[in-house]
Design an enzyme around this catalytic site. Structure first.
Site, PDB file in Angstrom:
ATOM      1  N   GLU A 103       0.888  -0.990   0.130  1.00 33.63           N
ATOM      2  CA  GLU A 103       0.176  -0.003   0.149  1.00 33.63           C
ATOM      3  C   GLU A 103       0.893   1.285  -0.142  1.00 33.63           C
ATOM      4  O   GLU A 103       0.489   2.360  -0.507  1.00 33.63           O
ATOM      5  CB  GLU A 103      -1.049   0.019   1.380  1.00 33.63           C
ATOM      6  CG  GLU A 103      -2.320  -0.964   1.110  1.00 33.63           C
ATOM      7  CD  GLU A 103      -3.265  -0.810   0.186  1.00 33.63           C
ATOM      8  OE1 GLU A 103      -3.188   0.273  -0.242  1.00 33.63           O
ATOM      9  OE2 GLU A 103      -3.398  -1.767  -0.660  1.00 33.63           O
ATOM     10  N   SER A 363     -60.438 -21.161  -1.412  1.00 35.98           N
ATOM     11  CA  SER A 363     -61.387 -21.211  -0.501  1.00 35.98           C
ATOM     12  C   SER A 363     -61.110 -20.424   0.819  1.00 35.98           C
ATOM     13  O   SER A 363     -61.964 -20.256   1.742  1.00 35.98           O
ATOM     14  CB  SER A 363     -61.942 -22.499  -0.281  1.00 35.98           C
ATOM     15  OG  SER A 363     -62.773 -23.121  -1.328  1.00 35.98           O
TER      16      SER A 363
END
Length: 710
Positions: A103, A363
């Site tokens: 980094e 139903s």
């Protein structure tokens, strides 16, 4: 004699361009000094405003949410996760070196901003025509992660430089690296090396090996691309790049890099995403409406019962037909959602069929038909003629293709007679039934065509379960909820309050409806839902066996079950009274086992059918595979079994069929003179042991008001 003086020689003036150049240089130097002074001032102002090292250690990088079950156990932790904070001396050297190598290799020498890195990044940008290298130092990344965002604008970049320089003035390199390694995002919700190590390797970061450190260090560039759980090969390839950078910068030898093979790194198995996530996915979005806190960590306490959730998950998995999906919702009498299963496997499908899917209820929708009829003055003992009927060109038919003449509403509901439901709908008004459905919590559109009485409007399982729960609650509205309280930093910021003031129907209407629902379970299409204690419920099946429903309640708990395919294709043998009713029974036996048995206001004597089959099993059709069109007319689908003597068929989304008849049968009574058992009210009274009803003028309903409630 005086000597005359010679005229003074004037110097040759400098060219104009040189004068301008000198002015420009001097002005530039002045401006540079002013800019430097402004920069130094800005840096020291920023330095003075920076939080202390201890404050930065404790500040979170996003809102964390821990979700608790009703028993206090943690269901799931969402949002960013943090492991143990590791001080600089506890961070493995290989982790520090790997991070610096990949980094910011000049981390220990620059002042917070690396001019060489910026120049290199700019050159690459000019060569390739796009930004490939950012040139950001570890200190700049720390400043961005804590104080800024990732917008690629010069103004944000300039502020990042100021903050990076200020951080270097306030903290030493060890402190900056400690902050960075404990706060940087490594993907998968993990912030800091300890959280990343525990997520990917199953142990703390203080035990990282060289290869593991290389894997974690490689994640910062692109956490989603190099995540070991998402792409193990990409993660290991990136780790190889990190190791070579460590060799190039003198942190390790080539031999050490060769021995640290990222391919040998053992990854921790990913956490299993179980059906609890269906519940949390439904409940947590409600926080936006309940509280305003969006930064501080939250502790969310919910209604979910872990034992019930496990039972619901098992019931769905054990009973759902192959190739189908299933859903279950269990709601307590106050609206607390105790279990929610939105599918058979959350990992393969996060679609929540309990709260999102809209399917036709068949139903089961007759609940609202009979509620409207009862509120209009009908009683379970009132009689209707089961006969052919046509309403606006629509002619519903029963599954048996036969009619039984005069029957009570109890009989019609128990066996889900379509003709009677249609006549009731015509009598009370189809708009009235739609209004009743909305009154009880149906949030989806309800049509008012005559066939609506057979469940042709799409509904959600949670809405239907809510409606049945309101009937169980004596007609008082039940509103499902999942969050009981929310705390932040030990302070209660929300507490749920149950509203018991909204009355939907009069108590006697709810009691009569419960009476009908009991009969449907005891002697009708829902017999498979019996659990050895009072149960009330209703089945629902749509045309071509596309959907199966069972909804019912017992001992204060209401449960709804739906099964079907996501693509709405037919499923052979799927009826509300089979797999959904069995799943309901399996779940409820476990869910209410520790609850006291509660009798309903209107009790139905349980028939011997709990031990031996009743006559409905003789004459019912286990699966005649008959199909009907939207008008209730039969469709020719090839050879099929002889029509049953009784049952139901919801035309256009309302097929109900009883269970398969067992081998042992009991005698329901002497057959009629024509040799065919007629399933009329006399037979039902004999089968249930119910005495014949008194004449209409002698019937009394306790506590019934004189006026119909509005």
């Amino acid at each position: 004699m005086a000597r005359a003086s010679s005229p003074r020689t004037r110097p040759t003036p400098a060219p104009r361009w040189r004068r301008r150049l000198m002015f420009t240089v001097k002005a530039g130097m002045v401006l540079a000094l002013l800019a430097l002074g402004a920069l130094i001032t800005a840096v020291y102002v920023a330095r003075a405003q920076l939080p202390s090292f201890e404050s930065l250690k404790s500040s979170p990088n996003g809102q964390m949410i821990r979700v608790h079950a009703a028993d206090g156990s943690v269901l799931v932790a969402l949002g960013p996760s943090y492991g143990e904070w590791l001080s600089y001396d506890r961070i493995p050297t290989v982790m520090r070196d790997a991070t610096i190598a990949v980094e910011d290799r000049r981390f220990n020498s620059h002042l917070g901003v690396d001019p060489i890195g910026i120049a290199r990044s700019t050159m690459v940008r000019l060569e390739r025509g796009r930004w490939v290298q950012g040139g950001s130092t570890i200190t700049q990344q720390l400043a961005r992660n804590i104080f800024l965002n990732n917008q690629k604008k010069f103004g944000r970049k300039f502020r990042e430089w100021i903050l990076a320089l200020a951080l270097e003035r306030k903290f030493d390199k060890d402190q900056i690296l400690e902050l960075y390694l404990n706060k940087v995002y490594y993907g998968g919700g993990a912030y800091g090396i300890d959280a990343a190590s525990r997520k990917f390797f199953g142990h703390g970061a203080d035990r990282l090996s060289l290869a593991e450190a290389a894997v974690i260090a490689g994640l910062v560039k692109a956490p989603s691309n190099y995540s070991p759980t998402a792409d193990a090969d990409a993660a290991k390839g990136r780790a190889g790049v990190v190791l070579q950078q460590m060799v190039r910068n003198g942190f390790i030898s080539q031999g050490e890099a060769d021995r640290a093979d990222p391919g040998d790194v053992a990854l921790a198995p990913p956490a299993r995403q179980n059906s609890v996530r269906y519940f949390t996915d439904w409940a947590l979005p409600q926080l936006d409406l309940l509280i305003d806190e969006t930064v501080k960590p939250l502790e969310v306490w919910t209604t979910l019962d872990p034992a019930m959730q496990r039972a619901g998950d098992a019931a769905i998995r054990a009973n759902v037909p192959r190739g189908a999906q299933g859903a279950l919702v269990a709601i307590d009498r106050d609206g607390a959602v105790r279990a929610m299963v939105g599918g058979t496997d959350y990992v393969s499908s996060i679609y929540n069929r309990a709260t999102q899917a809209q399917r036709q209820p068949g139903s089961a929708f007759k609940l609202f038909v009979y509620l409207a009829a009862l509120e209009a003055g009908k009683t379970p003992e009132d009689k209707e003629i089961d006969e052919p009927v046509t309403i606006d060109g629509w002619s519903p038919r029963n599954d048996s293709r036969r009619n039984s003449g005069e029957v009570t509403l109890r009989t019609a509901f128990a066996y889900s007679l379509n003709t009677v439901a249609a006549k009731l709908g015509q009598a009370v008004g189809f708009q009235t039934i739609a209004d009743m459905a909305r009154r009880f919590g149906i949030t989806t559109p309800v049509n008012t065509h005559p066939s609506m009485v057979l469940g042709t409007s799409d509904v959600r399982l949670i809405d239907m379960t809510r409606a049945f729960a309101s009937v169980a609650n004596k007609g008082v509205a039940v509103t499902p909820y999942g969050i009981t309280r929310v705390t932040s930093d030990g302070e209660v910021i929300y507490t749920h309050e149950v509203d018991r003031s909204h009355v939907l129907v009069a108590p006697y209407v709810a009691a009569q409806m419960t009476d009908l629902l009991q009969t449907a379970v005891n002697t009708g299409t829902g017999r498979a839902a019996q659990i050895g204690r009072p149960v009330a419920g209703k089945t629902g099946t749509t045309s071509s066996n596309k959907d199966g429903w069972f909804l019912g309640f017992s001992s204060g708990l209401t449960t709804g079950v739906w099964m079907g395919r996501d693509d709405a294709r037919p499923i052979a043998g799927l009826h509300g009274g089979t797999a959904p009713a069995r799943a309901f029974a399996q779940f409820m036996k476990s869910a209410v086992a520790s609850r006291p048995i509660e009798q309903f206001d209107t009790q139905v004597t349980l028939p011997e059918a709990q031990l031996e089959p009743d006559a409905e099993s003789y004459y019912g059709a286990p699966d005649n595979m008959s199909f009907v069109d939207e008008d209730g007319g039969p469709l020719d689908d090839g050879p099929r079994a002889p029509p049953p003597a009784y049952g139901e068929n919801d035309p256009g989304f309302g097929v109900e069929r009883p269970v398969t008849p067992p081998s042992r049968q009991r005698d329901p009574g002497p057959p009629p003179d024509d040799g065919t058992e007629r399933l009329d009210q006399d037979w039902l009274d004999r089968a249930t042991g119910r005495p014949p009803p008194p004449p209409r003028e002698q019937q009394r309903i306790p506590n019934r008001p004189t006026a119909t409630p509005q």
